[in-house]
Motif scaffolding. Structure first.
Motif, PDB file in Angstrom:
ATOM      1  N   ASN A   1      -2.266   5.704  -0.045  1.00 28.35           N
ATOM      2  CA  ASN A   1      -2.440   6.072  -1.453  1.00 28.35           C
ATOM      3  C   ASN A   1      -1.404   5.334  -2.298  1.00 28.35           C
ATOM      4  OD1 ASN A   1      -3.477   7.376  -3.748  1.00 28.35           O
ATOM      5  ND2 ASN A   1      -2.020   9.060  -3.547  1.00 28.35           N
ATOM      6  N   ALA A   2      -1.409   4.007  -2.206  1.00 27.27           N
ATOM      7  CA  ALA A   2      -0.397   3.172  -2.855  1.00 27.27           C
ATOM      8  C   ALA A   2      -0.368   3.400  -4.362  1.00 27.27           C
ATOM      9  CB  ALA A   2      -0.670   1.700  -2.540  1.00 27.27           C
TER      10      ALA A   2
ATOM     11  N   ASN B   1       1.102   0.091 -12.375  1.00 25.47           N
ATOM     12  CA  ASN B   1       0.084   0.432 -13.373  1.00 25.47           C
ATOM     13  C   ASN B   1      -0.409   1.871 -13.282  1.00 25.47           C
ATOM     14  OD1 ASN B   1       0.110  -2.246 -14.336  1.00 25.47           O
ATOM     15  ND2 ASN B   1      -1.391  -2.878 -12.807  1.00 25.47           N
ATOM     16  N   VAL B   2       0.323   2.708 -12.558  1.00 23.90           N
ATOM     17  CA  VAL B   2      -0.132   4.077 -12.319  1.00 23.90           C
ATOM     18  C   VAL B   2      -0.270   4.876 -13.611  1.00 23.90           C
ATOM     19  CG1 VAL B   2       0.537   6.294 -11.285  1.00 23.90           C
ATOM     20  CG2 VAL B   2       0.698   4.189  -9.950  1.00 23.90           C
ATOM     21  N   LEU B   3       0.627   4.655 -14.569  1.00 19.62           N
ATOM     22  CA  LEU B   3       0.600   5.480 -15.772  1.00 19.62           C
ATOM     23  C   LEU B   3      -0.710   5.329 -16.537  1.00 19.62           C
ATOM     24  CD1 LEU B   3       1.256   3.916 -18.781  1.00 19.62           C
ATOM     25  CD2 LEU B   3       3.332   3.379 -17.519  1.00 19.62           C
TER      26      LEU B   3
ATOM     27  N   LEU C   1      -4.869  -2.048  -9.327  1.00 16.95           N
ATOM     28  CA  LEU C   1      -3.780  -1.736  -8.410  1.00 16.95           C
ATOM     29  C   LEU C   1      -2.797  -2.900  -8.373  1.00 16.95           C
ATOM     30  CD1 LEU C   1      -2.803   0.399  -6.356  1.00 16.95           C
ATOM     31  CD2 LEU C   1      -4.034  -0.883  -4.589  1.00 16.95           C
ATOM     32  N   GLY C   2      -1.525  -2.624  -8.614  1.00 16.09           N
ATOM     33  CA  GLY C   2      -0.553  -3.709  -8.673  1.00 16.09           C
ATOM     34  C   GLY C   2       0.812  -3.308  -8.149  1.00 16.09           C
ATOM     35  N   PHE C   3       1.333  -4.068  -7.186  1.00 22.29           N
ATOM     36  CA  PHE C   3       2.677  -3.837  -6.652  1.00 22.29           C
ATOM     37  C   PHE C   3       3.178  -5.123  -6.036  1.00 22.29           C
ATOM     38  CE2 PHE C   3      -0.639  -2.151  -3.869  1.00 22.29           C
ATOM     39  CZ  PHE C   3      -0.456  -2.867  -2.696  1.00 22.29           C
ATOM     40  N   GLY C   4       4.459  -5.164  -5.705  1.00 28.92           N
ATOM     41  CA  GLY C   4       5.104  -6.401  -5.289  1.00 28.92           C
ATOM     42  C   GLY C   4       4.491  -7.056  -4.069  1.00 28.92           C
TER      43      GLY C   4
ATOM     44  N   ALA D   1      -4.496  -8.802  -3.607  1.00 25.09           N
ATOM     45  CA  ALA D   1      -4.498  -9.883  -4.603  1.00 25.09           C
ATOM     46  C   ALA D   1      -5.804 -10.664  -4.572  1.00 25.09           C
ATOM     47  CB  ALA D   1      -3.313 -10.820  -4.356  1.00 25.09           C
ATOM     48  N   ASN D   2      -6.403 -10.826  -3.393  1.00 29.74           N
ATOM     49  CA  ASN D   2      -7.669 -11.545  -3.292  1.00 29.74           C
ATOM     50  C   ASN D   2      -8.805 -10.756  -3.929  1.00 29.74           C
ATOM     51  OD1 ASN D   2      -6.253 -13.483  -1.913  1.00 29.74           O
ATOM     52  ND2 ASN D   2      -7.028 -12.935   0.114  1.00 29.74           N
TER      53      ASN D   2
END
Length: 477
Positions: free
Chosen positions: A155-156, A160-162, A138-141, A123-124
């Motif tokens: 390899n998170a 937004n992977v699509l 890259l975005g996840f909870g 996030a930073n």
């Protein structure tokens, strides 16, 4: 027992002598937060927690561990869900935490790239590049706690992977400390570099089994100036996937996210965040959370409005709400993230991360939920995930009355039931979380001999002594 304790104490003293008291945590109380998994289900221990401040410090620590015969467990933000960063042999393993290596070394607006240290919080990074008018997608909870080094190691994936792909597609170069302490400097930001095998790809998704990522060169994109978010009620998951096909064609590459959620998702989110209010009237069998974004001359709002008007006329969507502002859009995403919090509040439960082809996803999910309902009629089985990339999270929440033994039985039986269906549909038992220690047995069980031989050969070539995150991924036996 006393001999083991003496060995541990001697190793701790030797590490402090070589690396300095500031760099080494030896008190179990100070080590505790590094030795628990993200959900608090598993706790372990370690000889020491080493916290380097530079790549040279990591190199020095690796050499010291090699000389002392200690194995190394690299750790980022410790937000992983497959026990990839938790020691399984506390008397022989040290944790190397990258949390102090959190500098943004460079942001290049002309090159659309950034070079950051592995301990930077995701996030930073996003906030830092946003100030330069760019996007790291890259975005996840867990992005408020997860570190970029761990994201590279696993390899998170995320929401937004699509549009932007997994972490693998966002990494231009790496700096890695190898098991013998040597440093590989591959921090190039070149988009085209066809000089043989791409070494960086060996370390992405390797979960720290080949070395420790200390810095990452990232690909950036223009920051979207327009973001439109919609929550839509549909008749079934089949309809959600049909809607995705339509959206993929009509909105093209401007579609950023397309998530499906069951009605129970809202109940769980509100349990975790009571201030949330149901944003859509009525109760529908399935929901889609959709986001479209862009910048420049493209009119995103008109695009989404026209798309929704068309699919409503065609009966593909039963009802919906479009966020009137970015703040309202973020509030809609709170339901997606709060759902996970609500599940965690219900105690130990089965969490899965599987993928199948998009063409079979609806059938697979329906069959799996039916099988789980038959096996565990008193449990809550739910499915949600990322329609655009075929990734489903199918979880089982035991009833509140279930004791730990019954919960463990449900976890074991439920996982096997789901995995067998995944194999039937030629899918993957790990879509985005990795293998770690948690999924290693079933991963190895279905591994083709040639596949395993290649993995073992790579691991033995880079880490012949087997000191890097032993017990994680495939065993180099």
């Amino acid at each position: 027992m006393n001999a083991v304790l003496n060995t541990v104490l001697q190793a701790r003293a030797a590490l402090v002598e070589r690396l300095g008291q500031d760099a080494v945590l030896t008190d179990p109380a100070d080590q505790a937060r590094y030795c628990r998994d993200w959900h608090g289900d598993v706790a372990s221990g370690t000889v020491a927690v080493i916290r380097p401040r530079s790549t040279e410090d990591v190199s020095k620590a690796m050499r010291a561990c090699a000389e002392l015969g200690l194995a190394v467990v690299p750790q980022g933000g410790n937000t992983g869900l497959v026990l990839g960063g938790i020691p399984d042999q506390p008397d022989h393993q040290v944790i190397i935490s990258l949390e102090r290596m959190n500098r943004v070394r460079r942001i290049d607006e002309d090159d659309f790239s950034a070079v950051v240290e592995a301990g930077c919080i995701v996030a930073n990074i996003k906030e830092a590049v946003d100030a330069h008018g760019m996007l790291f997608p890259l975005g996840f909870g867990a992005e408020g706690s997860a570190q970029i080094g761990g994201s590279v190691g696993t390899n998170a994936g995320g929401i937004n992977v699509l549009r932007y792909g997994m972490t693998r597609e966002l990494v231009l170069g790496l700096e890695v400390v190898l098991p013998d302490g040597s440093i590989w400097d591959g921090l190039t930001t070149l988009r085209k570099d066809n000089r043989g095998i791409s070494l960086r790809q060996l370390f992405i998704g390797a979960e720290g089994t080949l070395g420790i990522v200390t810095a990452v060169a990232l690909k950036l994109l223009p920051r979207p100036t327009q973001v439109e978010t919609a929550l839509l009620g549909v008749a079934s998951l089949h309809d959600a996937i049909a809607l995705y096909r339509r959206a993929r064609r009509d909105c093209c590459d401007l579609m950023t996210a397309f998530e499906f959620m069951p009605p129970e998702a809202f109940m769980l989110a509100i349990e975790a965040q009571p201030d949330l209010k149901m944003p859509i009237a009525g109760d529908y069998p399935a929901y889609v959370l959709m986001e479209v974004s862009g910048s420049g001359l493209v009119d995103i709002k008109t695009l989404l409005d026209q798309f929704l008007e068309n699919v409503l006329e065609d009966g593909m969507v039963q009802d919906g709400v479009v966020a009137a502002s970015r703040a309202q859009g973020i509030n809609l995403w709170r339901f997606r993230e709060g759902m996970n919090e609500g599940q965690a509040m219900r105690g130990v439960h089965l969490r899965t991360d599987v993928s199948v082809s998009l063409s079979t996803m609806a059938e697979f999910v329906e069959r799996t939920l039916f099988v789980l309902k038959q096996a565990f009629p008193d449990s809550l089985s739910i499915a949600y995930g990322h329609v655009g990339d075929g990734n489903a999270h199918i979880n089982v929440l035991p009833p509140a009355s279930a004791d730990i033994a019954e919960r463990q039985r449900i976890l074991y039986v439920g996982k096997n039931l789901i995995n067998e269906l995944v194999y039937e549909y030629q899918g993957s038992i790990s879509a985005e979380h990795g293998i770690g220690r948690l999924k290693r047995p079933e991963f190895e069980q279905k591994l083709a001999p040639a596949h395993k031989a290649l993995l073992v050969a790579i691991r033995k070539a880079i880490d012949p002594e087997g000191r890097m995150n032993p017990g994680c991924q495939v065993l180099a036996d």
